[in-house]
Design a protein around this motif. Structure first.
Motif, PDB file in Angstrom:
ATOM      1  N   PRO A  42     150.425  11.083  28.854  1.00 38.27           N
ATOM      2  CA  PRO A  42     150.889  12.206  28.030  1.00 38.27           C
ATOM      3  C   PRO A  42     151.734  11.523  26.877  1.00 38.27           C
ATOM      4  N   ILE A  43     152.645  10.294  27.171  1.00 36.30           N
ATOM      5  CA  ILE A  43     153.369   9.526  26.202  1.00 36.30           C
ATOM      6  C   ILE A  43     152.833   8.511  25.303  1.00 36.30           C
ATOM      7  N   ALA A  44     151.234   8.320  25.443  1.00 37.02           N
ATOM      8  CA  ALA A  44     150.468   7.270  24.740  1.00 37.02           C
ATOM      9  C   ALA A  44     150.586   7.878  23.135  1.00 37.02           C
ATOM     10  N   LYS A  45     150.582   6.943  22.259  1.00 30.80           N
ATOM     11  CA  LYS A  45     150.456   7.189  20.947  1.00 30.80           C
ATOM     12  C   LYS A  45     149.195   8.199  20.697  1.00 30.80           C
ATOM     13  N   LYS A  46     148.127   7.960  21.220  1.00 30.20           N
ATOM     14  CA  LYS A  46     146.924   8.679  20.903  1.00 30.20           C
ATOM     15  C   LYS A  46     146.478   9.215  22.320  1.00 30.20           C
ATOM     16  N   ALA A  47     147.120   9.932  22.720  1.00 27.71           N
ATOM     17  CA  ALA A  47     147.023  10.719  24.259  1.00 27.71           C
ATOM     18  C   ALA A  47     145.888  11.517  24.290  1.00 27.71           C
ATOM     19  N   LYS A  48     144.981  11.212  25.255  1.00 26.43           N
ATOM     20  CA  LYS A  48     143.672  12.004  25.337  1.00 26.43           C
ATOM     21  C   LYS A  48     143.993  13.165  26.568  1.00 26.43           C
ATOM     22  N   THR A  49     143.417  13.950  26.516  1.00 25.88           N
ATOM     23  CA  THR A  49     143.301  15.016  27.360  1.00 25.88           C
ATOM     24  C   THR A  49     142.107  15.564  27.987  1.00 25.88           C
ATOM     25  N   VAL A  50     141.563  15.251  29.191  1.00 25.47           N
ATOM     26  CA  VAL A  50     140.188  15.806  29.526  1.00 25.47           C
ATOM     27  C   VAL A  50     139.896  17.121  30.503  1.00 25.47           C
ATOM     28  N   LYS A  51     139.106  17.845  29.837  1.00 20.15           N
ATOM     29  CA  LYS A  51     139.013  19.086  30.803  1.00 20.15           C
ATOM     30  C   LYS A  51     138.029  18.690  31.755  1.00 20.15           C
ATOM     31  N   TYR A  52     138.414  18.170  32.828  1.00 23.75           N
ATOM     32  CA  TYR A  52     137.127  17.456  33.856  1.00 23.75           C
ATOM     33  C   TYR A  52     136.240  18.376  34.182  1.00 23.75           C
ATOM     34  N   ASP A  53     136.594  19.687  34.395  1.00 17.78           N
ATOM     35  CA  ASP A  53     135.616  20.609  34.964  1.00 17.78           C
ATOM     36  C   ASP A  53     134.656  20.883  33.888  1.00 17.78           C
ATOM     37  N   VAL A  54     135.176  21.474  32.951  1.00 16.42           N
ATOM     38  CA  VAL A  54     134.202  22.003  31.616  1.00 16.42           C
ATOM     39  C   VAL A  54     133.425  20.760  31.184  1.00 16.42           C
ATOM     40  N   GLN A  55     133.921  19.628  31.198  1.00 17.22           N
ATOM     41  CA  GLN A  55     133.022  18.316  30.770  1.00 17.22           C
ATOM     42  C   GLN A  55     131.935  18.230  31.622  1.00 17.22           C
ATOM     43  N   ALA A  56     132.140  18.463  33.037  1.00 20.33           N
ATOM     44  CA  ALA A  56     131.151  18.142  33.870  1.00 20.33           C
ATOM     45  C   ALA A  56     129.879  19.087  33.858  1.00 20.33           C
ATOM     46  N   VAL A  57     130.302  20.441  33.735  1.00 21.44           N
ATOM     47  CA  VAL A  57     129.096  21.464  33.441  1.00 21.44           C
ATOM     48  C   VAL A  57     128.582  21.229  32.020  1.00 21.44           C
ATOM     49  N   ALA A  58     129.387  20.738  30.983  1.00 21.68           N
ATOM     50  CA  ALA A  58     128.587  20.340  29.859  1.00 21.68           C
ATOM     51  C   ALA A  58     127.695  19.450  29.929  1.00 21.68           C
ATOM     52  N   VAL A  59     127.892  18.598  30.801  1.00 20.79           N
ATOM     53  CA  VAL A  59     126.900  17.138  31.036  1.00 20.79           C
ATOM     54  C   VAL A  59     125.585  17.969  31.629  1.00 20.79           C
ATOM     55  N   ILE A  60     125.742  18.927  32.498  1.00 19.84           N
ATOM     56  CA  ILE A  60     124.672  19.518  33.145  1.00 19.84           C
ATOM     57  C   ILE A  60     123.700  20.219  32.239  1.00 19.84           C
ATOM     58  N   VAL A  61     124.435  20.838  31.228  1.00 15.12           N
ATOM     59  CA  VAL A  61     123.635  21.659  30.186  1.00 15.12           C
ATOM     60  C   VAL A  61     123.027  20.702  29.487  1.00 15.12           C
ATOM     61  N   VAL A  62     123.661  19.697  28.841  1.00 12.39           N
ATOM     62  CA  VAL A  62     122.936  18.665  28.337  1.00 12.39           C
ATOM     63  C   VAL A  62     121.666  18.096  29.119  1.00 12.39           C
ATOM     64  N   ALA A  63     121.732  17.957  30.380  1.00 11.43           N
ATOM     65  CA  ALA A  63     120.876  17.372  31.183  1.00 11.43           C
ATOM     66  C   ALA A  63     119.726  18.622  31.128  1.00 11.43           C
ATOM     67  N   LEU A  64     119.999  19.764  31.483  1.00 13.88           N
ATOM     68  CA  LEU A  64     118.920  20.542  31.153  1.00 13.88           C
ATOM     69  C   LEU A  64     118.016  20.748  29.988  1.00 13.88           C
ATOM     70  N   LYS A  65     119.020  20.550  28.977  1.00 15.00           N
ATOM     71  CA  LYS A  65     118.294  20.493  27.746  1.00 15.00           C
ATOM     72  C   LYS A  65     117.236  19.310  27.517  1.00 15.00           C
ATOM     73  N   LEU A  66     117.583  18.224  28.226  1.00 15.87           N
ATOM     74  CA  LEU A  66     116.937  17.034  28.074  1.00 15.87           C
ATOM     75  C   LEU A  66     115.521  17.215  28.969  1.00 15.87           C
TER      76      LEU A  66
END
Length: 437
Positions: free
Chosen positions: A192-216
């Motif tokens: 949280p206190i990093a200069k360029k703090a990244k926030t990951v939506k872990y669950d949303v990111q995972a299902v997005a990967v599955i959608v991309v795999a289905l398209k492939l």
């Protein structure tokens, strides 16, 4: 009842020195605290804090704080699971005040704090998570490694099981995770206190990967997936003793029926939900008898109406579970596709397997500018019906907007097809220069 106030710091501080943010304390006058409609002392102070730039602790922020503790411990629960448990009333939220001890009398201005009139929203709570973590100056969170539940490879396996897709698809999702670099510790880290703090939506990111795999694998253009389904159906009819090939059409039919039934139950549960608690909040002590009398009348009418409309007995509440669907080989009405083969969509090329489908269409050709609130836009009419179904399926599972998931899919594709996007950007920049001259 304590009240925590969040104040935004406008001044810049030294990087190595942390100064604690002040908690503004407002003393309420005697007349305010003793008023019949003032509520608790904290309730008065809470309502008086109207300074610009001051954010107050609330029930939604309390939920965000709970998620931060789960994330710190790297527990096997995602944000979407937490919000669903709230929705299923496993976690007090709408009527949280009803679980308070008897000595905590809430009324008057307390009503503005605890009277919740809407379900928690993923995007809203996610923003509040960042707000709380930043305000508290929380240090770097423990790393999300390959053995952690929140790692995309493990979450992808979980969601593949959830939506009844073949186990072999996990190899494809792992390749997507590796190619995009989203499984790296540095990418997944929450600081949280990093200069360029990244926030990951872990669950949303995972299902997005599955959608991309289905398209492939299937392209999802309302054409190729059905052609591959015809091939799989013919093979399965001729080779009933062999491992069945995955039939996208059959899977679609099974999942559509299952998700429609689940949605109907969800909508019915929402329609029957009682927004007024058993212990109603009242603004003034004088109003207490009137409020309770009205509550008794409402309960009586609801019982009568329930008897007329639904004679079925109330179903016992199920224990909280990360899975909303259970698929077994023994269930003939709902076939399980976990053990099905992807041989119909893969081909041998040297010592490795590649997809028979060599095409791919990008969910987003052009991303919004940095000052825009969203990364891309989503209009259903611009996309195939298969793609819409996949997005709607996962969006319902996570209780998020379809556009929110589409945006995450676009970001995964941007990392996966860097060269293609760079080429597109160069072309567009050249065209702009040509127009200038």
């Amino acid at each position: 009842m304590s009240c925590l106030s969040f104040a935004e710091s406008g001044a810049e501080s030294q990087p190595d020195v942390r100064t604690p943010k002040p908690f503004p304390i407002i003393k309420a006058s005697h007349s305010e605290t003793t008023s019949v409609c003032s509520g608790s002392l904290d309730g008065v102070e809470y309502s008086l804090r109207k300074e610009k730039g001051v954010m107050k602790m609330s029930v939604p922020r309390t939920l965000a704080f709970c998620y931060l503790s789960l994330l710190w411990q790297r527990e096997t629960i995602t944000l979407s699971d937490l919000l669903r448990f709230v929705e299923e009333e496993h976690i007090p939220y709408i009527h949280a005040f009803q679980h308070f001890p008897e000595e905590m009398k809430l009324y008057g201005r307390d009503k503005g704090i605890f009277a919740i009139e809407s379900w928690p929203n993923y995007e809203v709570i996610f923003k509040k998570i960042i707000e709380v973590a930043t305000f508290l100056d929380l240090p770097r969170f423990p790393d999300i490694t390959e053995n952690c539940y929140l790692h995309p490879n493990i979450l992808c396996m979980k969601y593949l099981m959830e939506v009844n897709l073949p186990d072999e698809m996990h190899n494809v999702t792992c390749l997507v995770v590796k190619s995009t670099g989203i499984g790296e510790v540095d990418f997944l880290r929450f600081d949280p206190i990093a200069k360029k703090a990244k926030t990951v939506k872990y669950d949303v990111q995972a299902v997005a990967v599955i959608v991309v795999a289905l398209k492939l694998l299937f392209l999802l253009d309302d054409n190729l997936e059905w052609s591959l389904s015809n091939i799989a159906k013919k093979y399965n009819e001729k080779n009933k003793e062999d491992k069945p090939w995955f039939d996208f059409r059959k899977w679609y039919q099974v999942m559509k029926k299952a998700i429609d039934e689940k949605k109907q139950k969800w909508e019915e549960a929402r329609a029957k939900f009682l927004w007024k608690g058993e212990k109603p909040l009242y603004y003034s002590a004088i109003d207490r008898p009137v409020v309770y009398k009205r509550r008794e009348m409402v309960v009586s009418l609801q019982k009568q109406f329930s008897t007329l409309v639904d004679s079925a007995p109330n179903v016992e509440k199920k224990k909280p579970s990360s899975f909303q669907f259970n698929w077994t080989e023994e269930d003939s009405e709902r076939p399980c596709f976990h053990g099905h083969s992807l041989q119909g969509v893969l081909q041998q090329k040297g010592q490795s397997l590649t997809t028979k489908n060599s095409l791919y269409w990008l969910s987003t050709q052009k991303f919004c500018k940095s000052h825009c609130k969203h990364v891309t836009t989503y209009e259903e009419s611009n996309f195939s019906l298969s793609y819409q179904f996949i997005l709607n399926l996962f969006s319902f599972l996570l209780r998020i907007k379809t556009s929110f998931l589409h945006e995450e899919v676009s970001l995964i594709e941007k990392r996966l097809f860097k060269a293609k996007y760079n080429k597109t950007n160069k072309k567009s920049s050249r065209s702009r220069k040509t127009r200038k001259y």
